[in-house]
Design a protein around this motif. Structure first.
Motif, PDB file in Angstrom:
ATOM      1  N   TYR A  56       0.855  -1.195   0.000  1.00 52.55           N
ATOM      2  CA  TYR A  56       0.000   0.000   0.000  1.00 52.55           C
ATOM      3  C   TYR A  56       0.883   1.235   0.000  1.00 52.55           C
ATOM      4  CZ  TYR A  56      -3.335  -3.588   1.009  1.00 52.55           C
ATOM      5  OH  TYR A  56      -4.074  -4.737   0.927  1.00 52.55           O
ATOM      6  N   ASP A  57       1.194   1.708  -1.222  1.00 51.01           N
ATOM      7  CA  ASP A  57       2.179   2.784  -1.368  1.00 51.01           C
ATOM      8  C   ASP A  57       1.674   3.889  -2.280  1.00 51.01           C
ATOM      9  OD1 ASP A  57       2.189   1.541  -3.805  1.00 51.01           O
ATOM     10  OD2 ASP A  57       4.276   0.892  -3.739  1.00 51.01           O
ATOM     11  N   GLY A  58       0.377   3.873  -2.597  1.00 50.42           N
ATOM     12  CA  GLY A  58      -0.177   4.960  -3.403  1.00 50.42           C
ATOM     13  C   GLY A  58       0.149   4.871  -4.886  1.00 50.42           C
ATOM     14  N   VAL A  59       0.517   3.685  -5.369  1.00 48.21           N
ATOM     15  CA  VAL A  59       0.847   3.568  -6.787  1.00 48.21           C
ATOM     16  C   VAL A  59      -0.196   2.757  -7.568  1.00 48.21           C
ATOM     17  CG1 VAL A  59       2.528   2.724  -8.480  1.00 48.21           C
ATOM     18  CG2 VAL A  59       3.311   3.862  -6.393  1.00 48.21           C
ATOM     19  N   ARG A  60      -0.453   1.531  -7.137  1.00 48.35           N
ATOM     20  CA  ARG A  60      -1.318   0.668  -7.952  1.00 48.35           C
ATOM     21  C   ARG A  60      -2.791   0.750  -7.582  1.00 48.35           C
ATOM     22  NH1 ARG A  60       2.179  -3.922  -6.231  1.00 48.35           N
ATOM     23  NH2 ARG A  60       2.462  -2.281  -4.684  1.00 48.35           N
ATOM     24  N   TYR A  61      -3.068   1.060  -6.303  1.00 52.55           N
ATOM     25  CA  TYR A  61      -4.461   1.185  -5.871  1.00 52.55           C
ATOM     26  C   TYR A  61      -4.480   1.983  -4.587  1.00 52.55           C
ATOM     27  CZ  TYR A  61      -2.356  -3.234  -4.438  1.00 52.55           C
ATOM     28  OH  TYR A  61      -1.455  -4.189  -4.067  1.00 52.55           O
ATOM     29  N   GLY A  62      -5.643   2.465  -4.240  1.00 57.72           N
ATOM     30  CA  GLY A  62      -5.804   3.134  -2.958  1.00 57.72           C
ATOM     31  C   GLY A  62      -5.416   4.589  -2.982  1.00 57.72           C
ATOM     32  N   PHE A  63      -5.395   5.139  -1.758  1.00 60.04           N
ATOM     33  CA  PHE A  63      -5.144   6.548  -1.541  1.00 60.04           C
ATOM     34  C   PHE A  63      -3.698   6.936  -1.901  1.00 60.04           C
ATOM     35  CE2 PHE A  63      -3.298   9.390   1.704  1.00 60.04           C
ATOM     36  CZ  PHE A  63      -3.973  10.556   1.418  1.00 60.04           C
ATOM     37  N   ARG A  64      -3.512   8.147  -2.462  1.00 57.09           N
ATOM     38  CA  ARG A  64      -2.170   8.710  -2.630  1.00 57.09           C
ATOM     39  C   ARG A  64      -2.167  10.124  -2.076  1.00 57.09           C
ATOM     40  NH1 ARG A  64       1.060   9.489  -8.330  1.00 57.09           N
ATOM     41  NH2 ARG A  64       1.161   7.222  -8.169  1.00 57.09           N
ATOM     42  N   ASP A  65      -1.161  10.438  -1.279  1.00 56.20           N
ATOM     43  CA  ASP A  65      -1.006  11.808  -0.807  1.00 56.20           C
ATOM     44  C   ASP A  65      -0.481  12.654  -1.965  1.00 56.20           C
ATOM     45  OD1 ASP A  65       0.199  14.237   0.281  1.00 56.20           O
ATOM     46  OD2 ASP A  65      -0.221  13.339   2.228  1.00 56.20           O
ATOM     47  N   ARG A  66      -1.284  13.656  -2.376  1.00 56.97           N
ATOM     48  CA  ARG A  66      -0.911  14.489  -3.518  1.00 56.97           C
ATOM     49  C   ARG A  66      -0.319  15.834  -3.074  1.00 56.97           C
ATOM     50  NH1 ARG A  66      -3.108  12.025  -7.924  1.00 56.97           N
ATOM     51  NH2 ARG A  66      -4.770  10.565  -7.440  1.00 56.97           N
ATOM     52  N   GLY A  67       0.163  15.874  -1.861  1.00 61.26           N
ATOM     53  CA  GLY A  67       0.706  17.117  -1.319  1.00 61.26           C
ATOM     54  C   GLY A  67       1.965  17.573  -2.055  1.00 61.26           C
ATOM     55  N   THR A  68       2.434  18.721  -1.662  1.00 63.87           N
ATOM     56  CA  THR A  68       3.641  19.270  -2.278  1.00 63.87           C
ATOM     57  C   THR A  68       4.655  19.601  -1.195  1.00 63.87           C
ATOM     58  OG1 THR A  68       2.539  21.402  -2.200  1.00 63.87           O
ATOM     59  CG2 THR A  68       2.541  20.253  -4.311  1.00 63.87           C
ATOM     60  N   ASP A  69       5.841  19.882  -1.615  1.00 58.55           N
ATOM     61  CA  ASP A  69       6.950  20.196  -0.724  1.00 58.55           C
ATOM     62  C   ASP A  69       7.417  21.635  -0.949  1.00 58.55           C
ATOM     63  OD1 ASP A  69       7.929  18.603   1.179  1.00 58.55           O
ATOM     64  OD2 ASP A  69       9.154  17.351  -0.156  1.00 58.55           O
ATOM     65  N   GLY A  70       8.305  22.101  -0.112  1.00 61.40           N
ATOM     66  CA  GLY A  70       8.929  23.392  -0.339  1.00 61.40           C
ATOM     67  C   GLY A  70       8.110  24.546   0.229  1.00 61.40           C
ATOM     68  N   ASP A  71       8.590  25.793   0.046  1.00 60.13           N
ATOM     69  CA  ASP A  71       7.867  26.954   0.563  1.00 60.13           C
ATOM     70  C   ASP A  71       6.945  27.502  -0.522  1.00 60.13           C
ATOM     71  OD1 ASP A  71       9.450  28.477  -1.174  1.00 60.13           O
ATOM     72  OD2 ASP A  71      11.027  28.630   0.354  1.00 60.13           O
ATOM     73  N   SER A  72       6.259  28.617  -0.221  1.00 60.72           N
ATOM     74  CA  SER A  72       5.204  29.091  -1.121  1.00 60.72           C
ATOM     75  C   SER A  72       5.746  29.541  -2.483  1.00 60.72           C
ATOM     76  CB  SER A  72       4.423  30.221  -0.458  1.00 60.72           C
ATOM     77  OG  SER A  72       5.327  31.232  -0.073  1.00 60.72           O
ATOM     78  N   THR A  73       7.025  29.976  -2.538  1.00 56.67           N
ATOM     79  CA  THR A  73       7.559  30.418  -3.836  1.00 56.67           C
ATOM     80  C   THR A  73       8.204  29.263  -4.607  1.00 56.67           C
ATOM     81  OG1 THR A  73       9.534  31.122  -2.653  1.00 56.67           O
ATOM     82  CG2 THR A  73       7.949  32.839  -3.273  1.00 56.67           C
ATOM     83  N   HIS A  74       8.603  28.214  -3.891  1.00 59.56           N
ATOM     84  CA  HIS A  74       9.252  27.082  -4.571  1.00 59.56           C
ATOM     85  C   HIS A  74       8.487  25.792  -4.323  1.00 59.56           C
ATOM     86  CE1 HIS A  74      12.507  30.051  -4.000  1.00 59.56           C
ATOM     87  NE2 HIS A  74      12.830  29.674  -5.227  1.00 59.56           N
ATOM     88  N   ARG A  75       7.215  25.766  -4.708  1.00 64.80           N
ATOM     89  CA  ARG A  75       6.416  24.546  -4.581  1.00 64.80           C
ATOM     90  C   ARG A  75       6.932  23.488  -5.539  1.00 64.80           C
ATOM     91  NH1 ARG A  75       4.260  23.590  -0.471  1.00 64.80           N
ATOM     92  NH2 ARG A  75       3.023  25.174   0.509  1.00 64.80           N
ATOM     93  N   ARG A  76       7.060  22.276  -5.070  1.00 64.63           N
ATOM     94  CA  ARG A  76       7.356  21.182  -6.002  1.00 64.63           C
ATOM     95  C   ARG A  76       6.622  19.928  -5.542  1.00 64.63           C
ATOM     96  NH1 ARG A  76      12.032  21.915  -2.783  1.00 64.63           N
ATOM     97  NH2 ARG A  76      12.432  20.067  -1.525  1.00 64.63           N
ATOM     98  N   ASP A  77       6.386  19.020  -6.474  1.00 67.67           N
ATOM     99  CA  ASP A  77       5.718  17.770  -6.126  1.00 67.67           C
ATOM    100  C   ASP A  77       6.605  16.957  -5.191  1.00 67.67           C
ATOM    101  OD1 ASP A  77       3.550  18.407  -7.635  1.00 67.67           O
ATOM    102  OD2 ASP A  77       4.192  17.267  -9.402  1.00 67.67           O
TER     103      ASP A  77
END
Lengths: 484, 99
Positions: A322-343
Motif C-alpha cells: 500500500y504505497d499509493g501507486v497501484r491502488y488506494g489513496f495517494r497523498d498528492r501534497g507538495t513540498d517546499g515553501d510558497s515560492t518554490h512549490r514542487r511535487d
C-alpha cells in the motif's frame, strides 16, 4: 429479532416454495435499515444489487433449488474482495478501492445460491480485538451497544447476532472470527489452515490467516464450510484434502469423544463468570457422553508474545504494497515553501501516503514487525518466536494423541466497554490468549455460545480440533449446543 | 532487561517501513513499542535448543499442474484503481524519480 431464521430454515423454505429469495432479501435489508444506524455492522450495503440478484434467483428457481445456500442473505467482512463492490478493510488507504475480481470464497458462496447484502465493518486490515480500529467508527455489540462486539470481524458478528443476516464470513488471524462470535453470542468457525482458499482476502499475516463462517447454529457454519472449503489453483496454500458434507451426521450425543481440559492454562486471569460458564459447559459435554481428560499445554502460555512477533512481522511485509501507486489513496501534497512549490519525491510520497492512509494500530504493528525483522533483532525475536511456535504445535500434537478436541473459554472476559482499552495496546492483545494458538498451530477451532454473565453479556466456549478434522469437532460442538 | 526506544530509533524504524511519523507519534510509539517488546522478551527465556522454526504450515498439495497460458486480469481493469495511471500507455504513474 430472529424473524429471518437460520440458514437451514431459509434454504428449506425456498426449496418448498414458501419463501422467495426476494422476500428473504427484502426482510434482511429492512432489518439492516432498522438496526444498522445504531450498530454500524456495515461499511457498505448492496441493497439494489442484492435485490436484483435475489430476483434473478427467483426467476430461475430450477437452477438454484438444490443449491445449499439458495436465497440465503450473507454479509462479508470488508477485507474479502468483491468484484465491483467497494472493499475497504475499514482503512482510509482503501476507502475507494473497487476490486476487479471476487475472492474464491465469495465466488463459491454465490455459486451456492447466496445473496451478498453488504460488506461488514472490522478492525483496520483485521488488526484488533474490538472493532475500535475501524477508520469508519466502531461496530456496537447488539447485547449492550455501549460495549465492543469483539474483533476483528466485529461487523460480521453483529450482523448475525442482531438478525440482519443468518450468515456472514469473517477472517481469523488470531481469533478474529471466534472472539467476536463469543462476545456476540453466536457460532464462529476458524477452519484448518489450508482448508479455505485465501485468494482475494486482503492479506494480514499469511501463515495465520484463514476465512471462516459466523452463524447462529453449528449446523449453519457446517453448511457454509462445506460450500467454501476445498483446493483452489489460485491459492497454493490450499490443501488437497477431501471436503466432506460437514453438516451430515451431526447428532445430539458425544459418546466416545474425549475432550481435553487444559486446567492450568484456563486458571490464569479468567473472569469469574466466564470460568463458571466454562465449567458448566464441561458438565454438559460429560452429560452428552464425552469423557473429560486433563491435558497440559505448557507452551501455550507463551502464545501471545509469539503471535504478536510473527503476525506483525508478516504484516509489515504484506502491507508494504500500500504505497499509493497501484491502488488506494495517494497523498498528492507538495513540498517546499510558497515560492518554490514542487511535487513530493517518490520516497516522500510513499511515506506520506502511508502516514495518512493507515490508522494508529496498523502503524504500530508495521513498526513492530519492521523492528523484529531488522538486522540484529531477527534472531532474538522473530526466529525465537518461530521456534516457540514449533513447541506450541508439539503441545497440541501431544494432546491430540489423547483427545479429539481441546475445550477452553474463547475469551477471558465478556465484552468490555467501548474506549476502555484503546490507549493500552498490550492489554488489548491479552484478549487473544485462548485463540491465537489455533492459528499458530494451523488447527480448526469453533466458538459456541455457552451462557451469559449476570448482566446479560454472552460467553463463548471454544473447541479446538485436529488438523482437517472439522467434522469431528463440529459434531461435538453440535452435541453441546443441543444439550445446553 | 527492559526494552527502551529513543525517538531516533523509532525514526529509523519508520524510515525502513516508509512511514512518516509526526512528533506525537514518535513519543507514543517509543513508549508503546517498548511495552510490547518488554512483554515479548519472555519468549527469550524459553529453551529452544535444537528446535526447528515454524515459518509456514505444510499442507498436502495437488500434484503439479500443467503450465498453460490462462486468461488473466484485463489491463484497463488492473489500472482502474490506480491514483494516477495512463490507460493509453498501460502504465502506473509515479512522481518523477530522475532529475
Amino acid at each position: 429479532m430472529n424473524r429471518l431464521g437460520t440458514v437451514r430454515e431459509i434454504r428449506d423454505a425456498f426449496r418448498r416454495g414458501e419463501r422467495s429469495a426476494v422476500d428473504v432479501c427484502t426482510e434482511a435489508l429492512s432489518c439492516i435499515a432498522m438496526r444498522d444506524p445504531e450498530l454500524h455492522a456495515f461499511n457498505t450495503i448492496t441493497g439494489e444489487q442484492a435485490l436484483a440478484r435475489a430476483a434473478a434467483i427467483d426467476s430461475d428457481r430450477a437452477r438454484w433449488i438444490d443449491r445449499p445456500l439458495a436465497g440465503v442473505p450473507v454479509a462479508l467482512k470488508d477485507n474479502l474482495c468483491t468484484r465491483g463492490v467497494r472493499t475497504t478493510a475499514s482503512s482510509r488507504i482503501l476507502e475507494h478501492f473497487v476490486p476487479p475480481f471476487d475472492a474464491t470464497a465469495v465466488a463459491r458462496l454465490e455459486s451456492a445460491g447466496a445473496v451478498i447484502v453488504g460488506k461488514t465493518n472490522c478492525d483496520e486490515f483485521a488488526m484488533g480485538s474490538s472493532n475500535e480500529n475501524s477508520a469508519f467508527g466502531p461496530a456496537r455489540n447488539p447485547w449492550a451497544p455501549d460495549r465492543i462486539p469483539g474483533g476483528s470481524s466485529g461487523g460480521s458478528a453483529v450482523a448475525v447476532a442482531s438478525g440482519m443476516t443468518p450468515l456472514a464470513l469473517g477472517s481469523d488471524t488470531g481469533g478474529s472470527i471466534r472472539q467476536p462470535a463469543a462476545l456476540c453470542g453466536i457460532v464462529g468457525l476458524k477452519p484448518t489452515y489450508g482448508r479455505v482458499s485465501r485468494y482475494g482476502l486482503l492479506a494480514f499475516a499469511s501463515s495465520l490467516d484463514q476465512i471462516g463462517p459466523l452463524a447462529r447454529t453449528v449446523e449453519d457454519v457446517a453448511i457454509a464450510l462445506t460450500v467454501i472449503a476445498g483446493a483452489d489453483p489460485a491459492d497454493a496454500t490450499t490443501a488437497a484434502e477431501p471436503v466432506p458434507d460437514f453438516s451430515a451426521g451431526l447428532s445430539s450425543h458425544a459418546r466416545g469423544m474425549r475432550v481435553g481440559v487444559p486446567q492450568t492454562l484456563v486458571d490464569q486471569g479468567v473472569d469469574g463468570e466466564v470460568t463458571a460458564a466454562y465449567r458448566a459447559a464441561l458438565d454438559v459435554l460429560r452429560d452428552r457422553g464425552a469423557t473429560l481428560i486433563d491435558i497440559d499445554l505448557p507452551y501455550a502460555g507463551a502464545a501471545i508474545p509469539v503471535y504478536y512477533l510473527i503476525a506483525t512481522a508478516e504484516a509489515s511485509s504484506n502491507l508494504a504494497r500500500y504505497d499509493g501507486v497501484r491502488y488506494g489513496f495517494r497523498d498528492r501534497g507538495t513540498d517546499g515553501d510558497s515560492t518554490h512549490r514542487r511535487d513530493l519525491d517518490l520516497k516522500t510520497m510513499y511515506a506520506r501516503t502511508r502516514a495518512r492512509g493507515f490508522g494508529p494500530e496498523v502503524k504500530r504493528r508495521i513498526m513492530l514487525g519492521t523492528y523484529v525483522l531488522s538486522a540484529g533483532y531477527y534472531d532474538a525475536y522473530y526466529l525465537k518466536a518461530q521456534q516457540v511456535r514449533t513447541l506450541i504445535r508439539r503441545d497440541y500434537e501431544r494432546a491430540f494423541e489423547q483427545v479429539e478436541v481441546v475445550a477452553m473459554p474463547t475469551s477471558p472476559t465478556p465484552a468490555f466497554k467501548i474506549g476502555e482499552r484503546v490507549s493500552d495496546p498490550l492489554q488489548m492483545y491479552l484478549a487473544d490468549v485462548f485463540t491465537v494458538s489455533a492459528n499458530l498451530a494451523g488447527l480448526p477451532a469453533v466458538s459456541v455460545p455457552c451462557g451469559f454473565t449476570g448482566n446479560g453479556l454472552p460467553i463463548g466456549l471454544q473447541l479446538t480440533g485436529r488438523t482437517f478434522e472439522e467434522l469431528t469437532m463440529l459434531r461435538i460442538a453440535h452435541a453441546y449446543e443441543q444439550g445446553k | 532487561m527492559p526494552v527502551g526506544f529513543s525517538r531516533s530509533e523509532v525514526q529509523a524504524i519508520a524510515a525502513l517501513a516508509n512511514l512518516e511519523l509526526d512528533e506525537s507519534e514518535l513519543d507514543l510509539f517509543a513508549r508503546q513499542l517498548g511495552e510490547v517488546l518488554d512483554y515479548a522478551t519472555q519468549v527469550q527465556n524459553i529453551d529452544t535448543t535444537g528446535v526447528p522454526p515454524t515459518a509456514s504450515l505444510g499442507v498436502r498439495h495437488e500434484a503439479d499442474r500443467a503450465d498453460l497460458v490462462q486468461p488473466s486480469l484485463d489491463r484497463d481493469l488492473a489500472l482502474s484503481n490506480a491514483p494516477d495511471a495512463s490507460l493509453e500507455a498501460g502504465l502506473f504513474k509515479v512522481p518523477r524519480v530522475i532529475g
